[in-house]
Design an enzyme around this catalytic site. Sequence first.
Site, PDB file in Angstrom:
ATOM      1  CE1 TYR A  53     -13.434   4.598 -10.624  1.00 32.23           C
ATOM      2  CE2 TYR A  53     -12.033   5.401 -12.391  1.00 32.23           C
ATOM      3  CZ  TYR A  53     -13.039   4.573 -11.939  1.00 32.23           C
ATOM      4  OH  TYR A  53     -13.670   3.705 -12.812  1.00 32.23           O
TER       5      TYR A  53
ATOM      6  CE  LYS B 233     -14.231   6.000 -15.282  1.00 27.86           C
ATOM      7  NZ  LYS B 233     -13.842   5.890 -16.712  1.00 27.86           N
TER       8      LYS B 233
ATOM      9  CB  SER C 140     -17.291   3.270 -12.797  1.00 29.30           C
ATOM     10  OG  SER C 140     -17.164   2.536 -11.603  1.00 29.30           O
TER      11      SER C 140
HETATM   12  C1  WQD Z   1     -13.913  -5.773  -4.367  1.00 31.51           C
HETATM   13  C2  WQD Z   1     -14.176  -6.338  -2.977  1.00 31.51           C
HETATM   14  C3  WQD Z   1     -13.070  -5.142  -1.219  1.00 31.51           C
HETATM   15  C4  WQD Z   1      -9.012  -6.278  -2.470  1.00 31.51           C
HETATM   16  C5  WQD Z   1     -13.276  -0.746  -7.641  1.00 31.51           C
HETATM   17  C6  WQD Z   1     -13.651   0.621  -8.143  1.00 31.51           C
HETATM   18  C7  WQD Z   1     -14.611   0.476  -9.297  1.00 31.51           C
HETATM   19  C8  WQD Z   1     -13.985  -0.413 -10.355  1.00 31.51           C
HETATM   20  C9  WQD Z   1     -13.652  -1.768  -9.764  1.00 31.51           C
HETATM   21  C10 WQD Z   1     -12.785   0.902 -11.957  1.00 31.51           C
HETATM   22  C11 WQD Z   1     -14.417  -5.260  -1.925  1.00 31.51           C
HETATM   23  C12 WQD Z   1     -12.546  -6.576  -1.326  1.00 31.51           C
HETATM   24  C13 WQD Z   1     -10.385  -6.145  -2.417  1.00 31.51           C
HETATM   25  C14 WQD Z   1      -8.329  -6.970  -1.435  1.00 31.51           C
HETATM   26  C15 WQD Z   1     -10.427  -7.368  -0.347  1.00 31.51           C
HETATM   27  N1  WQD Z   1     -12.798   0.158 -10.857  1.00 31.51           N
HETATM   28  N2  WQD Z   1     -11.079  -6.686  -1.366  1.00 31.51           N
HETATM   29  N3  WQD Z   1      -9.073  -7.498  -0.399  1.00 31.51           N
HETATM   30  O1  WQD Z   1     -13.623  -1.553  -4.717  1.00 31.51           O
HETATM   31  O2  WQD Z   1     -15.620  -2.904  -5.596  1.00 31.51           O
HETATM   32  O3  WQD Z   1     -14.421  -1.384  -7.131  1.00 31.51           O
HETATM   33  O4  WQD Z   1     -12.732  -1.526  -8.684  1.00 31.51           O
HETATM   34  O5  WQD Z   1     -13.703   1.203 -12.683  1.00 31.51           O
HETATM   35  O6  WQD Z   1     -14.869   1.748  -9.837  1.00 31.51           O
HETATM   36  O7  WQD Z   1     -14.337   1.319  -7.113  1.00 31.51           O
HETATM   37  O8  WQD Z   1     -13.296  -3.457  -6.368  1.00 31.51           O
HETATM   38  O9  WQD Z   1     -11.785  -5.391  -6.437  1.00 31.51           O
HETATM   39  O10 WQD Z   1     -11.058  -3.323  -5.135  1.00 31.51           O
HETATM   40  O11 WQD Z   1     -12.877  -4.789  -4.232  1.00 31.51           O
HETATM   41  O12 WQD Z   1     -11.066  -7.853   0.610  1.00 31.51           O
HETATM   42  O13 WQD Z   1      -7.067  -7.106  -1.430  1.00 31.51           O
HETATM   43  O14 WQD Z   1     -13.038  -7.061  -2.547  1.00 31.51           O
HETATM   44  O15 WQD Z   1     -13.200  -4.758   0.147  1.00 31.51           O
HETATM   45  O16 WQD Z   1     -15.382  -5.748  -1.008  1.00 31.51           O
HETATM   46  P1  WQD Z   1     -14.277  -2.310  -5.821  1.00 31.51           P
HETATM   47  P2  WQD Z   1     -12.154  -4.248  -5.570  1.00 31.51           P
END
Ligand code: WQD
Length: 334
Positions: A148, A152, A124
């Site tokens: 998590y 990885k 990841s």
């Molecule tokens: C994306 C953006 C949030 C939810 C994570 C893991 C990564 C992978 C993918 C497994 C960010 C914003 C999110 C919400 C928001 N997982 N957001 N409101 O955190 O980039 O990555 O998931 O492999 O390893 O770290 O993904 O989709 O949670 O967030 O504003 O309700 O959306 O702040 O900027 P992230 P995400």
Amino acid sequence: MSVLVTGGAGFIGSHTCVELLNSGEEIVVLDNFCNSKPEVLDKIRQLTGKDFKFYEVDLLDPDGVEKVFAENDIEIVIHFAGLKAVGESVQKPLKYYHNNITGTLILCEAMKRHNVKKIVFSSSATVYGNPHTVPIKEDFPLSTTNPYGSTKLMLERILTDLNVADPEWNVTLLRYFNPIGAHKSGLIGENPNGIPNNLMPYICQVANGTLPRLNVFGDDYPTPDGTGVRDYIHVVDLAVGHVKAVERARELDGVNIYNLGTGTGYSVLDIVKAFEKANNLKIPYVIAPRRAGDIPACYADPTKAKEVLGWEAQYGIEEMCRDSWNYMLKQKEN
Ligand code: WQD
């Protein structure tokens, strides 16, 4: 000989099984359904017209894992099986370290016993931590900020050490950015249990009325519109990347690392607007405080995957948004 897909009933795993079967590979699937559903297996068969052997096995069960290798001629393993909720990992580190690390050690021990030494590992972009700049290349510094992500990074190091000890170990590390979207049929997709942590499934639940509005976690980041920027990649593009990685692993030895991203960063508000446009609906949102552990921006330099794997993402953000929503609509119908 077969490709063993651990976690093959999951979101990325199921889409990868479809692409592997469509490319002519023989597969064997292992899953414990802790974050997936049995009906996905028949959806894979329906989409490809092909069958495959399935084992309901937990990687923490050495006898169950041994049975898979004893009963099948496995050539290479694509290892998806693992827990992946960042927030939960902070609350339950022991569960994450035991499941993800011990499970992988049991898998590798079975591989070694049966002289199966090719593995494609589901890593990841989270291993890059908060990058000093973007786009991110594979040789950037590595650091993690949650259990998590640490599992990885540790597993990347464990697999690399296997190769150092025995060069016959052929290791491919695929660092995913943000997988979203679904198969265009709408038969398989992302269906997390409970309230989603990730952006796209959360938006989809706002769109279908399950949730009232999106909370945008912060609009004061050093990004064009102040909201977090990520490299969203269509899950089918990601799946095809695994097919290419399997093909390349038959030619390349050693440890090979690839970013699987589009190379384009989109902000949270970009995604909201793209989803609204692609599906002709409104997504109500409010600006909320930043989420602990979030970084401002993260997107890939995918040059190496293009040059070495002959792979690059084909789908744009509109298809990702449309396919995510189409999957949710099909779920409602069934
Ligand atoms: C994306 C953006 C949030 C939810 C994570 C893991 C990564 C992978 C993918 C497994 C960010 C914003 C999110 C919400 C928001 N997982 N957001 N409101 O955190 O980039 O990555 O998931 O492999 O390893 O770290 O993904 O989709 O949670 O967030 O504003 O309700 O959306 O702040 O900027 P992230 P995400």
